[in-house]
Design a protein around this motif. Structure first.
Motif: not given
Length: 503
Positions: A190, A193-194, A339
């Motif tokens: 995550m 992705y952020l 995300f």
């Protein structure tokens, strides 16, 4: 022969790379020197602190896994990559899996010879060097070398962390604490992705064109978990079961005492671990012929089977290239959607952490793989139907939304069981006298399958998306059968009780 005498030869050969330290023994005898706080006496707090420190390794693992997804759409769009160049990007994305296979081969033996903490230290160093190589890459060789080094460290981490957690956790908390391993992986994914939402970065372009731009602060984010992990390892005890196996009786009992609380009576657990180690006949080398015994082949078959099926479900292909999947579904902001998928995965894995010691491992595996089968069936059907409708029609848009719902459903189902539980079960069921070798084989099988899936996923999706998801669905259906027939329930049992059940 006493337990201690039996282990003298091992002590002369193998030493913990990061010694347990005298402060544990001192603390177990005189807890007042550690402070007056009741928290240090609470076994759950002590174990939880150890788990949170080693969980930094899987965060690095997840960040490495999620590193390629936010970049693929921008790269293919900006550079108008051909099919061969897409293959090249797939090669870059899969290089970490190649490195992880090498790390997996070495992981079991490293963890056996220098301890679980020493193994994590060894894993952290190539991870840091790998991210630095990517940070300052001027050509493809440094970029590829960095990716391989990251993978090598990840291969060791993926075996050592679940084994360490299983060996320090009390039986009633082992499932939940073991799930923290996978939870940390999802947090790392995550985070990758952020960064894709806010950072404009291109990781790989055409090799011959020598176009590389890797942002310095992105790589620093990858380095940070291991920079914190290294000093943290000096403040946690070594695995008591590994110390017992090495014959370090004083350190073994001190480590177990600090994990269970300085006021806890550990005599029963100490005796149980000693009996298990003594019965494992460490002086006798395990031959291939011995693997015919059910006590060896059955747990090894289960461990390898679960870790292979975990990858054959295609989850890595979906996660590595989720941006492309969302784009084909008609979603404009693919990075934001990716995300969101990562956030959903973190939440679902956190739920699994709470459930696994309540419902049991086997039931969650069956529910998880069944949910993945249904979700992938939905996705496959939507992609088949898209071939028969116009791209501009309302039905096409609806099918795109349904396919996204199916992908999200697959990730939720995976996170509830197939993500964390194969690693938990592998760390629980492998016999102590073949754990190093068997664990390496099982981890290698997992990473080899992950490499195949990661390398082939973009090509399969380009060839036939519906067929790709159908193939993954069939693998999930096979997993349901495998879990229902072969996988035993390990909930509520000590590691020693699990070993005796295979005899």
């Amino acid at each position: 022969m006493s337990f201690r005498e039996e282990s003298d030869d091992a002590r002369d050969i193998r030493k913990p790379f990061l010694h347990t330290g005298s402060w544990y023994r001192m603390g177990s005898r005189q807890s007042s020197m550690m402070g007056s706080s009741q928290a240090i006496r609470d076994r759950s707090v002590s174990v939880l602190a150890c788990v949170l420190i080693v969980a930094l390794g899987p965060i690095q693992f997840g960040f490495t896994s999620g590193y390629s997804s936010p970049t693929q759409t921008a790269i293919t769009k900006d550079l108008s990559l051909t099919v061969s160049e897409v293959l090249e990007f797939s090669l870059f994305g899969s290089l970490s899996n190649v490195g992880a296979m090498v790390g997996a081969i070495a992981s079991g033996q490293i963890a056996e010879y220098i301890g679980r903490k020493g193994s994590l230290m060894i894993a952290a160093i190539p991870n840091i060097i790998g991210w630095l190589a990517i940070s300052f890459a001027k050509d493809s060789s440094f970029l590829y070398m960095g990716r391989l080094l990251e993978g090598f460290g990840v291969g060791i981490i993926s075996y050592t962390v679940p084994v360490y957690i299983a060996e320090i956790a009390p039986q009633n908390m082992r499932g939940g604490l073991g799930s923290v391993n996978q939870l940390s992986v999802t947090i790392g994914i995550m985070l990758a992705y952020l960064l894709g939402l806010f950072v404009s970065w291109r990781v790989l372009a055409v090799l011959v064109e020598d176009i590389f731009e890797v942002q310095y602060h992105v790589s620093l984010a990858g380095i940070l978990p291991c920079l914190i992990l290294i000093p943290g390892l000096f403040f946690i005890p070594e695995s008591p079961r590994w110390l017992a196996k090495m014959g370090m009786t004083d350190d073994f009992e001190a480590s177990l005492q600090v994990l269970r609380g300085f006021d806890a009576d550990i005599s029963l657990e100490v005796n149980e671990i000693k009996r298990s180690v003594a019965s494992s006949s460490r002086r006798t080398a395990i031959r291939f012929g011995d693997l015919k015994q059910r006590r060896y082949w059955f747990p090894l078959m289960i461990g390898i089977g679960l870790l292979v099926f975990q990858q054959l479900s295609g989850t890595n292909g979906v996660l590595f290239y989720s941006s492309t999947i969302f784009a084909t579904a008609g979603i404009s902001s693919t990075n934001a959607a990716t995300f969101g998928l990562g956030a959903v995965q973190v939440i679902a894995t956190a739920v699994s952490t709470w459930l696994v010691d309540k419902t049991g491992r086997r039931l969650l595996l069956i529910v998880s793989s069944s949910g993945m089968t249904f979700s992938l069936l939905v996705v496959a059907i939507t992609y088949y139907l898209k071939d028969f409708v116009s791209d501009s029609s309302t039905i096409y848009s609806i099918l795109g939304i349904i396919s996204v719902v199916g992908v999200v459903g697959m990730i939720i189902a995976f996170s509830l069981g197939m993500g964390p539980i194969p690693w938990i079960i592998m760390s629980e069921i492998l016999p102590i006298n073949i754990k190093g070798l068997a664990g390496s084989v099982a981890t290698l099988a997992n990473w080899f399958t992950a490499w195949v899936i990661t390398l082939t996923a973009p090509l399969l999706l380009a060839w036939n998306s519906g067929g790709t998801f159908t193939l993954y669905m069939l693998m999930c259906a096979l997993t349901v059968t495998f879990a229902a027939i072969w996988v035993p329930e390990t909930k509520g049992k000590t590691l020693e009780e699990i070993q005796w059940s295979f005899r």
